[in-house]
Design an enzyme around this catalytic site. Structure first.
Site, PDB file in Angstrom:
ATOM      1  CD1 TRP A 313      -3.060   1.335   0.723  1.00  0.00           C
ATOM      2  CD2 TRP A 313      -1.568   2.445   1.953  1.00  0.00           C
ATOM      3  NE1 TRP A 313      -3.590   2.577   0.999  1.00  0.00           N
ATOM      4  CE2 TRP A 313      -2.691   3.283   1.758  1.00  0.00           C
ATOM      5  CE3 TRP A 313      -0.493   2.938   2.706  1.00  0.00           C
ATOM      6  CZ2 TRP A 313      -2.772   4.567   2.273  1.00  0.00           C
ATOM      7  CZ3 TRP A 313      -0.570   4.228   3.225  1.00  0.00           C
ATOM      8  CH2 TRP A 313      -1.700   5.027   3.009  1.00  0.00           C
ATOM      9  CG  HIS A 314       3.111   2.493   3.320  1.00  0.00           C
ATOM     10  ND1 HIS A 314       2.399   1.529   4.004  1.00  0.00           N
ATOM     11  CD2 HIS A 314       3.026   3.624   4.054  1.00  0.00           C
ATOM     12  CE1 HIS A 314       1.901   2.071   5.112  1.00  0.00           C
ATOM     13  NE2 HIS A 314       2.267   3.334   5.167  1.00  0.00           N
ATOM     14  N   GLY A 315       3.882   1.610  -1.278  1.00  0.00           N
ATOM     15  CA  GLY A 315       4.658   1.843  -2.488  1.00  0.00           C
ATOM     16  C   GLY A 315       4.851   0.575  -3.301  1.00  0.00           C
TER      17      GLY A 315
END
Length: 453
Positions: A313-315
């Protein structure tokens, strides 16, 4: 448009608050939706049609789900809407990563940009669909009111992730915050702005300078400390500004941070850091998979799924996936290996937790796996140079100041002081605002780290 930009602070923000306050009830939602579209279009106008399309898909599908009681039809409708939401997220955020794994780099990828805030937008929309599907909330009938919920500019770009049920009442009543709500909202906004402009920005510059001293162990650890503080004050500052703005508009958003660097375990850390994201994964992924109710093996599987998704989700890169797996290992160890077996002094628990979090940030901030290996090499090089002392002296003040404002007793003590003495509160807000404006006028360094997630 950034919250910490002079355009927002001097023009957009005062105008929106004033006009929203004096408008009659029936015009407040249309005005806020329009203002939110302008706010978003200011920075990424090309993606507005995408978000408007997703908005209408989610609004219409939720109404159709509520109208039928046939389980198969409800599941098909839910799957169709979620496919649109997560399909857009997958296309824009992960296409390059997935094709790169296959060894492909099509030409169209060079023109593919990640829409600002799409991860937050999709998670908020998906949470709404799940709640309607579970009959935990009634679908919004008015598309303008739904658009206001999903597109509201204070929390559109970087959260917090808000549930429809928390905003439903406010969306359908005249929002005219009293003087106390306006004052507390303004105080929160300025506090968040100060965390961003007066702490996160100079800490970011410190990180950049120190990190450039490749191979120097003292500078490497100092840079990691600076980044650890920067990402906290950057994201926490934005969240506090969002909560303050929401309060001035008549909405109450949930708290997103609770002194995370005072945590005594990794489990405790994730109860304090990005609280709304942790809650989303718990309610919509972990518990539906079975949580911890179906034995140890299933619990480990569920934790693996949740933390793999949290990392991605963060990258879209291997280092983000490994960052999520790092927390999966730590949390699994706490839950199944050390739980109830190891008793350490509180200060040692805090130090070990912070060390684990900082090593996670080293992985998080690195440019791919090669960058992380290089960073680790500097952190444990056991080599330093005389010039590193100059850089440490140069940035010691801002790093120490950041550390002080991570101590719960300091922050809560200042809050109590400001609540008790109105004169101190007013003076603190005015001085902090003036300092922020001066800093923004002087410096061009003003990123928001979580905008790219």
């Amino acid at each position: 448009m950034l919250f910490s930009s002079l355009t927002f602070l001097l023009y957009f923000f005062p105008l929106v608050i004033l006009v929203h306050y004096i408008l009659p009830k029936r015009w407040q939602n249309p005005f806020l939706l329009t203002a939110s579209l302008v706010f978003y279009a200011w920075g990424d106008a090309r993606q507005v049609p995408l978000f408007v399309t997703l908005l209408m898909v989610n609004w219409g599908t939720a109404r159709l789900i509520a109208r039928t009681q046939k389980p198969v039809t409800r599941r098909v409708l839910l799957a169709a809407a979620l496919s649109c939401d997560f399909g857009a997220l997958l296309f824009y955020k992960y296409t390059g990563f997935l094709l790169g794994i296959a060894g492909l780099q099509p030409a169209f990828l060079s023109g593919l940009t990640l829409p600002l805030g799409i991860s937050f937008f999709v998670f908020q929309a998906a949470g709404y669909l799940f709640d309607v599907y579970r009959n935990q909330t009634q679908p919004e009938r008015n598309p303008i009111a739904f658009g206001t919920f999903l597109f509201l500019f204070p929390q559109l770009i970087a959260g917090p992730i808000v549930r429809y049920s928390d905003m439903a009442k406010s969306l359908h009543e005249k929002r005219r915050p009293d003087a106390r709500a306006l004052e507390s909202g303004m105080a929160l906004f300025v506090a968040g702005l100060a965390a961003k402009v007066l702490l996160a920005n100079p800490l970011g510059e410190a990180y950049s300078q120190l990190h450039a001293m490749t191979g120097d162990m003292l500078c490497a650890w100092a840079s990691l400390g600076a980044y650890t503080l920067q990402i906290y004050f950057d994201f926490m500052g934005y969240s506090v500004m969002a909560v303050g703005l929401g309060r001035m508009l008549g909405f109450y958003f949930p708290r997103n941070f609770n002194h995370p660097y005072a945590a005594v375990s990794i489990t405790d850390f994730w109860r304090r850091w990005h609280i709304t994201l942790s809650g989303w994964f718990k309610d919509y992924v972990y518990i539906p998979l079975g949580g911890s109710r179906q034995g140890q093996l299933r619990t480990v599987r569920n934790l693996l799924v949740v933390w793999s998704l949290t990392g991605l989700w963060h990258g879209a890169d291997w280092n983000f996936l490994l960052w999520g797996l790092w927390y999966f290992l730590l949390l699994s160890a706490e839950k199944f290996v050390f739980a109830g077996r190891v008793k350490l002094p509180m200060i040692l628990q805090r130090c070990l937790t912070l060390l684990a979090v900082m090593l996670g940030w080293a992985l998080f901030v690195s440019d791919g796996l090669a960058g992380f290996v290089e960073y680790l090499g500097s952190l444990f090089s056991f080599r330093t140079e005389v010039q590193s002392l100059f850089w440490l002296r140069e940035f010691a003040g801002i790093i120490l100041l950041g550390m002080v404002f991570c101590v719960p007793g300091v922050v809560e003590g200042l809050k109590k002081l400001c609540r008790r003495f109105a004169l101190i509160r007013y003076a603190a807000v005015m001085i902090a605002m003036l300092l922020c404006l001066a800093a923004l006028a002087k410096s061009s360094y003003n990123p928001f780290l979580y905008f790219r997630f």
